[in-house]
Design a protein around this motif. Structure first.
Motif, mmCIF file in Angstrom:
data_model
loop_
_atom_site.group_PDB
_atom_site.id
_atom_site.type_symbol
_atom_site.label_atom_id
_atom_site.label_comp_id
_atom_site.label_asym_id
_atom_site.label_seq_id
_atom_site.Cartn_x
_atom_site.Cartn_y
_atom_site.Cartn_z
ATOM 1 N N VAL A 591 0.887 -1.165 0.000
ATOM 2 C CA VAL A 591 0.000 0.000 0.000
ATOM 3 C C VAL A 591 0.920 1.209 0.000
ATOM 4 N N ILE A 603 -3.038 6.792 -4.275
ATOM 5 C CA ILE A 603 -2.871 5.593 -3.470
ATOM 6 C C ILE A 603 -2.647 4.393 -4.387
ATOM 7 N N PHE A 605 -2.065 0.040 -4.667
ATOM 8 C CA PHE A 605 -2.238 -1.263 -4.020
ATOM 9 C C PHE A 605 -1.829 -2.352 -4.996
ATOM 10 N N ILE A 631 -12.223 1.384 -3.183
ATOM 11 C CA ILE A 631 -11.083 0.592 -2.708
ATOM 12 C C ILE A 631 -11.269 -0.875 -3.090
ATOM 13 N N ILE A 662 -6.063 0.665 3.611
ATOM 14 C CA ILE A 662 -6.001 1.621 2.501
ATOM 15 C C ILE A 662 -6.784 2.879 2.841
ATOM 16 N N SER A 663 -7.965 2.685 3.430
ATOM 17 C CA SER A 663 -8.803 3.823 3.814
ATOM 18 C C SER A 663 -8.084 4.739 4.798
ATOM 19 N N THR A 665 -4.825 4.923 5.350
ATOM 20 C CA THR A 665 -3.663 5.522 4.703
ATOM 21 C C THR A 665 -4.079 6.716 3.858
#
Length: 700
Positions: A591, A603, A605, A631, A662-663, A665
């Motif tokens: 991430v 972002i 991933f 996401i 992820i959220s 971050t």
């Protein structure tokens, strides 16, 4: 939002720099305003003329004696500053600055442009340009440009172009094709009014159905995102963005930065805002015509009706390549096609009505296919055989579309003169007609993506994770005071922990004894890592020890790491040795974040560990207003997702835990714009929960 009502529908227009000489831009603009049928007052301004094109000419703006809504500026660049100031002092609301010689010519021109913008801000004047072709509003009507072509009719497409040359070429082409525009805007240097302002205006304009843009860059990323996102809720925004090469990609030290190319941020921004991106000029206008004349499809299922097998196969391939689906007919539809078509016909999708098909056979096939509830859109292919009826077949297509107006119907008349009358009728009746299947299917793909974006509730689940800003600010202040921009692992751990990201605990030791104490605190087994922002690949220089089980191993490991660094990198300053809890092995993920100059944090991933740059299995989203739904889509775009769902008997990973990381971050990097790059690599995903291991954060 800037009010551009008076800009597009002015009660009066002045042309500063109007000319009596044919061939001069100042003359062409006056002629264009008159010939467009503009009904308001027109004031040519030129101190050396008394009359131009039958109109009284004025020596300056002030002498007009009343406020003017719009002034088109065609005087030399050096005179624009005084002219703009005069316009402001006399109540002018909007300027269209045709004149070139500003930032596009260098530093001196840039300074001139800044002065022009400052005057507009001082007097509250809107300004298009400078260095532009001008603007048109066919519904006013008004042609305040020096284009040689005025588009035919009063269409429902607003076309915004950063390139003046591209704009005039398209206008000339539109005469041949019959494509009609509503408003046409040449942005030029877009020093004041930008593509975002005109997208906002077009979104609220009841005479605009489709917003079309050609851009080379975005003037203000945040404003563009807000304008585009709001506009796409109302009507489609289709953009051709040029300059997609990797030549401008900046060098980056993080994995995420290295993977984020120069065009990636635009691609990501367009997708999240619901903008449909065209890849070529033909596709831009194919999409425009389709959106302008057809409804968006209720689903991604496409049916093909053809009189030839080969084109049907080409269409099928294109449907799959565009991420669409071949519609699967109901049993009732298949039975009716079997009963009404020749025995040799293919009654499954694509439906082949055979080369001897006339209009009646096309009509019956289309009627059955359009009636099928699983079908979202239809592509009709017609090849010129000796018995083809191009015109009656076109009439059948038009009739059937009127019976089923909620489903888009597009055609490909695959030929030339023989099919031309039918193709012309289709275009006149609002059925987009192409020469080959692929453009029609690309258009349906764009329409389907837009339809999905507009689904109710698409953006209702925006993440709202809060973090401990005070703690993070304090850590960043300490790092700067230490003369660094790269955080130590222990500092990065505390930063992500402040935002609730689960991570393996990391503590900094400055002696073997302290290392043992910290190891017993976090719990064995532990990992030791050298702490130095100058050492990117710690393993290569013996800076890592893993799986240490007791105090003796930790003490010896601490000493060995120091000796290794002295041997391989004797001049590098180290801050100590980090002690980290060793976590059980999980699926390795990354991430990360790279900050784009226009759109802010991106972002990333994907699969993590040592294979990040080799496999490049990564998807991206803008951190701004990132939702849990987006996401999850982000995860699904990667091969890593296959592993996370459970592969070859493995238990599935805790996907919700990854979504949460992820959220959190995304919220962290949004709250702190000073974070320029960030990698969490790897993140270990487990059947229950997840944990961040190596964390790298760089600040400005």
């Amino acid at each position: 939002m800037t009010d551009l009502t008076g800009f597009f529908n002015p009660g009066s227009v002045a042309v500063a720099g109007a000319s009596k000489t044919p061939g001069k831009i100042g003359n062409a603009i006056v002629k264009n305003i008159i010939s467009s049928g503009y009904a308001g007052k027109i004031y040519p301004v030129n101190p050396k003329a008394e009359e131009i094109e039958g109109l009284t000419c004025y020596p300056d703006i002030k002498s007009i004696g009343e406020p003017v809504d719009l002034v088109v500026v065609a005087v030399p660049a050096a005179k624009t500053i005084d002219l703009a100031r005069e316009c402001g002092e006399n109540g002018v609301k909007h300027l269209v600055v045709i004149t070139a010689g500003f930032k596009e010519v260098g530093k001196q021109g840039l300074e001139l442009e800044k002065k022009l913008v400052e005057i507009c801000r001082t007097y509250g004047m809107g300004m298009l340009g400078p260095n532009c072709v001008g603007m048109m509003n066919t519904h006013a009507p008004l042609n305040a440009s020096f284009s040689a072509t005025y588009p035919p009719g009063t269409g429902d497409i607003t076309f915004i172009s950063q390139s003046g040359a591209m704009l005039v070429a398209i206008l000339d082409w539109s005469v041949k094709t019959g494509l009609s525009f509503n408003k046409v805007i040449s942005l030029g240097n877009k020093a004041y009014l930008t593509e975002a302002h005109f997208i906002e205006a077009a979104a609220k304009d009841p005479t605009t159905r489709v917003i079309l843009c050609y851009i080379e860059d975005v003037a203000n990323g945040e404003h563009f995102l807000e304008a585009a996102e709001a506009a796409t809720r109302e009507k489609p925004v289709i953009i051709l963005k040029s300059g997609t090469s990797q030549a401008g990609a900046r060098a980056a030290s993080s994995h995420t930065g290295a993977l984020a190319g120069s065009d990636l941020a635009y691609e990501t921004a367009f997708r999240q805002c619901g903008v449909i991106r065209a890849r070529s000029m033909p596709e831009l206008f194919d999409l425009a015509v389709a959106f302008s004349e057809q409804p968006v499809p209720p689903n991604r299922n496409v049916a093909v009706v053809t009189n030839a097998g080969g084109p049907g196969i080409v269409a099928t391939d294109a449907i799959e390549n565009q991420g669409l689906a071949m519609a699967k007919f109901s049993k009732e539809t298949i039975d009716e096609l079997r009963q009404n078509l020749p025995a040799e016909s293919n009654i499954y999708n694509p439906v082949d009505v055979l080369g001897d098909a006339g209009a009646d056979r096309y009509r019956v096939a289309l009627e059955k296919v359009l009636a099928d509830p699983s079908v979202g859109s239809v592509v009709v292919l017609v090849c010129p055989t000796a018995v083809t009826d191009p015109l009656p077949t076109a009439r059948a297509i038009v009739d059937l579309h009127r019976q089923y107006p909620e489903k888009p119907v597009l055609a490909a008349y695959m030929g030339g003169p023989i099919l031309a009358p039918g193709a012309e009728l289709l275009s006149q009746e609002g059925i987009p007609c192409f020469t080959f299947p692929e453009p029609a299917i690309r258009a349906i793909s764009g329409m389907s993506r837009y339809a999905e974006f507009k689904e109710p509730g698409y953006d209702k689940d925006e993440t709202g994770t809060d973090g401990d800003r005070e703690t993070v600010s304090g850590i960043f202040d300490h790092v700067r005071q230490d003369g660094r921009l790269v955080l130590l692992g222990s500092e990065a751990y505390r930063v992500v922990a402040a935002y609730g990201v689960p991570a393996a605990p990391v503590e900094l030791a400055t002696s073997p004894e302290e290392a043992v104490e910290l190891a017993e605190k976090v719990g064995y087994p532990v990992v030791l890592k050298v702490a130095s922002p100058k050492i990117l690949h710690k393993t290569d220089v013996g800076g890592v020890k893993i799986g240490l089980e007791d105090a003796g191993e930790v003490s010896r490991g601490y000493i060995e790491i120091n000796e290794n660094i002295q041997r391989y990198l004797p001049g590098v300053v180290i801050h100590g040795i980090e002690v980290q809890k060793m976590m059980p092995k999980g699926t390795e993920l990354i991430v990360g974040m790279s900050r784009d100059i226009q759109f802010g944090p991106l972002i990333a991933f994907g699969l993590g560990g040592i294979y990040v740059n080799l496999l490049k299995d990564v998807s991206f989203r803008l951190a701004r207003r990132l939702t849990r739904r987006e996401i999850k889509q982000m995860l699904a775009e990667t091969k890593a997702y296959t592993l996370l769902k459970g592969y070859r008997g493995e238990k599935p990973a805790d996907i919700d835990a990854i979504v949460d990381i992820i959220s959190r971050t995304a919220r962290l990097v949004t709250d702190f714009p000073e974070i320029t790059e960030m990698d969490i690599n790897p993140v270990f995903a487990y059947t229950k929960g997840a944990s961040a291991l190596d964390i790298k954060i760089t600040i400005s």
